[in-house]
Design a protein around this motif. Structure first.
Motif, PDB file in Angstrom:
ATOM      1  N   MET A 192       0.836  -1.202   0.000  1.00 43.57           N
ATOM      2  CA  MET A 192       0.000   0.000   0.000  1.00 43.57           C
ATOM      3  C   MET A 192       0.872   1.253   0.000  1.00 43.57           C
ATOM      4  SD  MET A 192      -3.339  -0.869   2.372  1.00 43.57           S
ATOM      5  CE  MET A 192      -2.400  -1.287   3.828  1.00 43.57           C
ATOM      6  N   ALA A 193       1.988   1.225   0.743  1.00 40.43           N
ATOM      7  CA  ALA A 193       2.893   2.372   0.764  1.00 40.43           C
ATOM      8  C   ALA A 193       3.568   2.562  -0.592  1.00 40.43           C
ATOM      9  CB  ALA A 193       3.945   2.186   1.851  1.00 40.43           C
ATOM     10  N   ARG A 194       3.994   1.476  -1.209  1.00 44.26           N
ATOM     11  CA  ARG A 194       4.692   1.571  -2.506  1.00 44.26           C
ATOM     12  C   ARG A 194       3.784   2.142  -3.589  1.00 44.26           C
ATOM     13  NH1 ARG A 194       8.903  -1.297  -5.140  1.00 44.26           N
ATOM     14  NH2 ARG A 194       8.989  -2.866  -3.517  1.00 44.26           N
ATOM     15  N   PHE A 195       2.539   1.672  -3.640  1.00 40.63           N
ATOM     16  CA  PHE A 195       1.631   2.069  -4.716  1.00 40.63           C
ATOM     17  C   PHE A 195       0.657   3.174  -4.296  1.00 40.63           C
ATOM     18  CE2 PHE A 195       2.908  -2.283  -5.869  1.00 40.63           C
ATOM     19  CZ  PHE A 195       3.508  -1.988  -7.098  1.00 40.63           C
ATOM     20  N   ASP A 196       0.765   3.637  -3.034  1.00 47.59           N
ATOM     21  CA  ASP A 196      -0.070   4.708  -2.520  1.00 47.59           C
ATOM     22  C   ASP A 196      -1.556   4.429  -2.746  1.00 47.59           C
ATOM     23  OD1 ASP A 196      -0.581   7.090  -1.197  1.00 47.59           O
ATOM     24  OD2 ASP A 196      -0.509   8.272  -3.051  1.00 47.59           O
ATOM     25  N   VAL A 197      -1.996   3.261  -2.275  1.00 49.88           N
ATOM     26  CA  VAL A 197      -3.406   2.872  -2.378  1.00 49.88           C
ATOM     27  C   VAL A 197      -3.891   2.394  -1.011  1.00 49.88           C
ATOM     28  CG1 VAL A 197      -3.259   2.203  -4.810  1.00 49.88           C
ATOM     29  CG2 VAL A 197      -2.897   0.482  -3.048  1.00 49.88           C
ATOM     30  N   GLU A 198      -5.193   2.425  -0.829  1.00 52.25           N
ATOM     31  CA  GLU A 198      -5.807   1.854   0.368  1.00 52.25           C
ATOM     32  C   GLU A 198      -6.088   0.384   0.105  1.00 52.25           C
ATOM     33  OE1 GLU A 198      -6.277   3.441   3.291  1.00 52.25           O
ATOM     34  OE2 GLU A 198      -5.191   5.107   2.361  1.00 52.25           O
ATOM     35  N   TRP A 199      -6.354  -0.392   1.169  1.00 49.96           N
ATOM     36  CA  TRP A 199      -6.469  -1.842   1.009  1.00 49.96           C
ATOM     37  C   TRP A 199      -7.544  -2.285   0.011  1.00 49.96           C
ATOM     38  CZ3 TRP A 199     -10.671  -4.816   1.957  1.00 49.96           C
ATOM     39  CH2 TRP A 199     -11.666  -4.305   2.777  1.00 49.96           C
ATOM     40  N   PRO A 200      -8.689  -1.587  -0.137  1.00 49.00           N
ATOM     41  CA  PRO A 200      -9.665  -2.102  -1.118  1.00 49.00           C
ATOM     42  C   PRO A 200      -9.153  -2.085  -2.556  1.00 49.00           C
ATOM     43  CG  PRO A 200     -10.735  -0.611   0.424  1.00 49.00           C
ATOM     44  CD  PRO A 200      -9.258  -0.471   0.636  1.00 49.00           C
ATOM     45  N   ASP A 201      -8.242  -1.150  -2.866  1.00 45.54           N
ATOM     46  CA  ASP A 201      -7.716  -1.024  -4.228  1.00 45.54           C
ATOM     47  C   ASP A 201      -6.367  -1.701  -4.414  1.00 45.54           C
ATOM     48  OD1 ASP A 201      -9.916   0.515  -5.127  1.00 45.54           O
ATOM     49  OD2 ASP A 201      -9.058   2.260  -4.107  1.00 45.54           O
ATOM     50  N   LEU A 202      -5.943  -2.447  -3.419  1.00 45.32           N
ATOM     51  CA  LEU A 202      -4.655  -3.129  -3.476  1.00 45.32           C
ATOM     52  C   LEU A 202      -4.782  -4.460  -4.214  1.00 45.32           C
ATOM     53  CD1 LEU A 202      -1.691  -3.227  -2.506  1.00 45.32           C
ATOM     54  CD2 LEU A 202      -2.541  -4.329  -0.429  1.00 45.32           C
ATOM     55  N   SER A 203      -3.896  -4.687  -5.149  1.00 47.00           N
ATOM     56  CA  SER A 203      -3.874  -5.949  -5.888  1.00 47.00           C
ATOM     57  C   SER A 203      -3.368  -7.081  -4.991  1.00 47.00           C
ATOM     58  CB  SER A 203      -2.959  -5.822  -7.106  1.00 47.00           C
ATOM     59  OG  SER A 203      -2.617  -7.089  -7.628  1.00 47.00           O
ATOM     60  N   ILE A 204      -4.098  -8.167  -4.960  1.00 49.49           N
ATOM     61  CA  ILE A 204      -3.685  -9.324  -4.158  1.00 49.49           C
ATOM     62  C   ILE A 204      -2.361  -9.870  -4.681  1.00 49.49           C
ATOM     63  CG2 ILE A 204      -4.287 -11.682  -3.462  1.00 49.49           C
ATOM     64  CD1 ILE A 204      -7.251 -10.809  -3.732  1.00 49.49           C
ATOM     65  N   ASP A 205      -2.214  -9.925  -5.992  1.00 50.39           N
ATOM     66  CA  ASP A 205      -0.978 -10.447  -6.579  1.00 50.39           C
ATOM     67  C   ASP A 205       0.222  -9.568  -6.241  1.00 50.39           C
ATOM     68  OD1 ASP A 205      -2.286 -12.626  -7.744  1.00 50.39           O
ATOM     69  OD2 ASP A 205      -2.780 -11.480  -9.534  1.00 50.39           O
ATOM     70  N   ALA A 206       0.029  -8.249  -6.233  1.00 47.64           N
ATOM     71  CA  ALA A 206       1.133  -7.348  -5.881  1.00 47.64           C
ATOM     72  C   ALA A 206       1.527  -7.536  -4.423  1.00 47.64           C
ATOM     73  CB  ALA A 206       0.736  -5.903  -6.152  1.00 47.64           C
ATOM     74  N   ALA A 207       0.548  -7.666  -3.547  1.00 46.26           N
ATOM     75  CA  ALA A 207       0.851  -7.892  -2.125  1.00 46.26           C
ATOM     76  C   ALA A 207       1.555  -9.227  -1.928  1.00 46.26           C
ATOM     77  CB  ALA A 207      -0.425  -7.842  -1.299  1.00 46.26           C
ATOM     78  N   ARG A 208       1.157 -10.225  -2.690  1.00 52.75           N
ATOM     79  CA  ARG A 208       1.785 -11.549  -2.578  1.00 52.75           C
ATOM     80  C   ARG A 208       3.274 -11.466  -2.879  1.00 52.75           C
ATOM     81  NH1 ARG A 208       0.004 -14.909  -7.126  1.00 52.75           N
ATOM     82  NH2 ARG A 208       1.816 -13.920  -8.009  1.00 52.75           N
ATOM     83  N   ASP A 209       3.659 -10.658  -3.820  1.00 46.85           N
ATOM     84  CA  ASP A 209       5.055 -10.564  -4.214  1.00 46.85           C
ATOM     85  C   ASP A 209       5.864  -9.554  -3.392  1.00 46.85           C
ATOM     86  OD1 ASP A 209       4.456 -12.389  -6.207  1.00 46.85           O
ATOM     87  OD2 ASP A 209       4.108 -10.841  -7.714  1.00 46.85           O
TER      88      ASP A 209
END
Length: 135
Positions: free
Chosen positions: A16-33
């Motif tokens: 969320m910090a890297r992409f400056d998004v809140e959790w609802p708009d966070l990609s699951i795949d991006a968080a996984r990596d």
């Protein structure tokens, strides 16, 4: 199990910090990596370490489990927790894709926040929340 949850939460926090998004708009795949990227050995300039200025510890109730995983546990425990959290996030992404291939695999599309009175907040999987979501 607590370490796996902590690793999953940390992956989400960093992403969320890297992409400056809140959790609802966070990609699951991006968080996984994400967490694997931060803890990889021999990263550029050895990369930041947990607890440093570049990778600050969280505050609040999450901080205690974070310190137990990232500053007290040995590297093998951290790597195991990361592998488990990557697997869970991968399964969550796959499940969302299988149930609703037209929906993006965002946390907001597969999780919903529950606030029962007198109980702590928790999240549950709801794969059909965003059937018509396009972003």
């Amino acid at each position: 199990m607590e370490h796996s949850i902590t690793a999953m939460t940390e992956a989400m926090r960093l992403c969320m910090a890297r992409f400056d998004v809140e959790w609802p708009d966070l990609s699951i795949d991006a968080a996984r990596d994400e967490l694997a990227y931060w803890i990889q050995p021999n990263s550029p300039a050895q990369g930041p370490v947990p607890g440093s200025a570049e990778w600050p510890a969280p505050t609040g109730p999450y901080a205690r489990s974070w310190h137990r995983l990232f500053q007290e546990a040995d590297r093998d425990d951290v790597l195991l927790a990361v592998a488990r959290s990557e697997e869970v996030l991968g399964l969550l992404s796959t499940s969302a894709t299988c149930h609703h291939p037209e929906s993006p695999t965002l946390f907001g599309c597969v999780l919903t926040e529950f606030r029962p009175s007198g109980s702590p907040v928790f999240f549950g999987v709801v794969v059909d929340t965003c059937r018509n979501r396009t972003t």
